[in-house]
Design a protein around this motif. Structure first.
Motif, PDB file in Angstrom:
ATOM      1  N   ALA A 124       0.748  -1.092   0.000  1.00 45.32           N
ATOM      2  CA  ALA A 124       0.057   0.033  -0.094  1.00 45.32           C
ATOM      3  C   ALA A 124       0.864   1.061  -0.069  1.00 45.32           C
ATOM      4  CB  ALA A 124      -1.053  -0.020   1.127  1.00 45.32           C
ATOM      5  N   VAL A 125       2.176   1.160   0.318  1.00 40.24           N
ATOM      6  CA  VAL A 125       2.991   2.371   0.197  1.00 40.24           C
ATOM      7  C   VAL A 125       4.099   1.961  -0.796  1.00 40.24           C
ATOM      8  CG1 VAL A 125       2.711   2.706   2.646  1.00 40.24           C
ATOM      9  CG2 VAL A 125       4.563   1.149   1.899  1.00 40.24           C
ATOM     10  N   GLU A 126       4.226   3.398  -1.449  1.00 41.14           N
ATOM     11  CA  GLU A 126       5.535   3.196  -2.290  1.00 41.14           C
ATOM     12  C   GLU A 126       6.855   3.022  -1.640  1.00 41.14           C
ATOM     13  OE1 GLU A 126       6.612   5.801  -6.437  1.00 41.14           O
ATOM     14  OE2 GLU A 126       5.139   6.596  -4.926  1.00 41.14           O
ATOM     15  N   HIS A 127       7.878   2.361  -2.088  1.00 35.39           N
ATOM     16  CA  HIS A 127       9.069   1.951  -1.404  1.00 35.39           C
ATOM     17  C   HIS A 127      10.180   2.637  -2.039  1.00 35.39           C
ATOM     18  CE1 HIS A 127       6.991  -1.185   1.183  1.00 35.39           C
ATOM     19  NE2 HIS A 127       6.178  -1.195   0.063  1.00 35.39           N
ATOM     20  N   PHE A 128      11.334   3.303  -1.163  1.00 39.49           N
ATOM     21  CA  PHE A 128      12.609   3.753  -2.044  1.00 39.49           C
ATOM     22  C   PHE A 128      13.469   3.565  -1.239  1.00 39.49           C
ATOM     23  CE2 PHE A 128       8.800   6.489  -3.079  1.00 39.49           C
ATOM     24  CZ  PHE A 128       9.055   6.994  -4.581  1.00 39.49           C
ATOM     25  N   GLN A 129      14.699   2.865  -1.628  1.00 36.78           N
ATOM     26  CA  GLN A 129      15.782   2.745  -0.820  1.00 36.78           C
ATOM     27  C   GLN A 129      16.391   4.087  -0.038  1.00 36.78           C
ATOM     28  OE1 GLN A 129      17.078  -0.372  -0.043  1.00 36.78           O
ATOM     29  NE2 GLN A 129      14.913  -0.756  -0.594  1.00 36.78           N
ATOM     30  N   GLY A 130      16.308   5.126  -0.794  1.00 37.03           N
ATOM     31  CA  GLY A 130      16.788   6.396  -0.247  1.00 37.03           C
ATOM     32  C   GLY A 130      15.615   7.398  -0.459  1.00 37.03           C
ATOM     33  N   ARG A 131      15.993   8.566  -0.742  1.00 34.91           N
ATOM     34  CA  ARG A 131      15.247   9.804  -1.005  1.00 34.91           C
ATOM     35  C   ARG A 131      14.730   9.662  -2.316  1.00 34.91           C
ATOM     36  NH1 ARG A 131      15.358  14.881  -3.224  1.00 34.91           N
ATOM     37  NH2 ARG A 131      14.182  16.244  -2.041  1.00 34.91           N
ATOM     38  N   PRO A 132      13.283   9.817  -2.531  1.00 35.88           N
ATOM     39  CA  PRO A 132      12.635   9.805  -3.796  1.00 35.88           C
ATOM     40  C   PRO A 132      13.264  10.989  -4.731  1.00 35.88           C
ATOM     41  CG  PRO A 132      11.099   9.605  -2.091  1.00 35.88           C
ATOM     42  CD  PRO A 132      12.263   9.897  -1.385  1.00 35.88           C
ATOM     43  N   THR A 133      13.585  10.828  -5.864  1.00 34.59           N
ATOM     44  CA  THR A 133      14.003  11.833  -6.710  1.00 34.59           C
ATOM     45  C   THR A 133      12.829  12.465  -7.376  1.00 34.59           C
ATOM     46  OG1 THR A 133      14.247  10.056  -8.457  1.00 34.59           O
ATOM     47  CG2 THR A 133      16.162  10.462  -7.288  1.00 34.59           C
ATOM     48  N   GLY A 134      13.065  13.744  -7.537  1.00 37.34           N
ATOM     49  CA  GLY A 134      12.057  14.651  -8.036  1.00 37.34           C
ATOM     50  C   GLY A 134      11.082  15.117  -7.263  1.00 37.34           C
ATOM     51  N   ARG A 135      11.392  14.681  -5.923  1.00 39.88           N
ATOM     52  CA  ARG A 135      10.258  15.425  -4.996  1.00 39.88           C
ATOM     53  C   ARG A 135      11.200  16.029  -3.881  1.00 39.88           C
ATOM     54  NH1 ARG A 135       6.494  10.114  -3.241  1.00 39.88           N
ATOM     55  NH2 ARG A 135       6.098   9.407  -5.342  1.00 39.88           N
ATOM     56  N   GLU A 136      10.450  17.140  -3.621  1.00 40.87           N
ATOM     57  CA  GLU A 136      10.871  17.964  -2.574  1.00 40.87           C
ATOM     58  C   GLU A 136      10.099  17.778  -1.285  1.00 40.87           C
ATOM     59  OE1 GLU A 136      14.002  19.754  -2.755  1.00 40.87           O
ATOM     60  OE2 GLU A 136      14.094  18.739  -4.317  1.00 40.87           O
TER      61      GLU A 136
END
Length: 136
Positions: A124-136
């Motif tokens: 149900a959640v979007e997973h990222f290993q680090g900081r999502p790119t393109g988002r502030e």
């Protein structure tokens, strides 16, 4: 909409709009800030937040390498909100400061590179290993 507050109630935030994003963060800085294996965070437009009470500021560098200004209650020590230098239009608030089990669930999980193995999150959640790119 519920208010957010520190443990003693001396530092309180009110909101005129719902959060723009609710996210989990597994970075080591958030683990140290919360004393838990991850943090649950709600992000609001700074224009919709009203702050009541005194706060002490602590500036730290996050796992992303970017500065974050943390604000905590000088009486009880609870970190209630923060402002990331990289995202000046947003204010982050600890979901636990709302003490509301019905609070909006997270849509993203970031810095999973340092997630504890036993923490299991669904799809149900979007997973990222680090900081999502393109988002502030």
């Amino acid at each position: 909409m519920a208010d957010a507050q520190c443990a003693c109630g001396a530092l309180r935030l009110t909101f005129s709009e719902p959060p723009q994003l609710t996210a989990l963060c597994h970075c080591f800085a958030c683990q140290r800030r919360t004393g838990a294996p991850f943090s649950a965070n709600a992000f609001y437009s700074v224009e919709c937040v009203e702050i009541f009470g005194a706060a002490t500021e602590f500036v730290r560098t996050g796992d992303s390498g970017r500065k974050v200004r943390m604000y905590f209650c000088p009486i009880c020590g609870s970190t209630v909100y923060w402002k990331a230098v990289a995202s000046p239009s947003w204010i982050g608030v600890g979901v636990g400061c709302f003490a509301d089990p019905a609070f909006a669930p997270p849509s993203v999980s970031v810095f999973e590179q340092s997630k504890h193995e036993w923490v299991k999150l669904g799809e149900a959640v979007e997973h990222f290993q680090g900081r999502p790119t393109g988002r502030e």
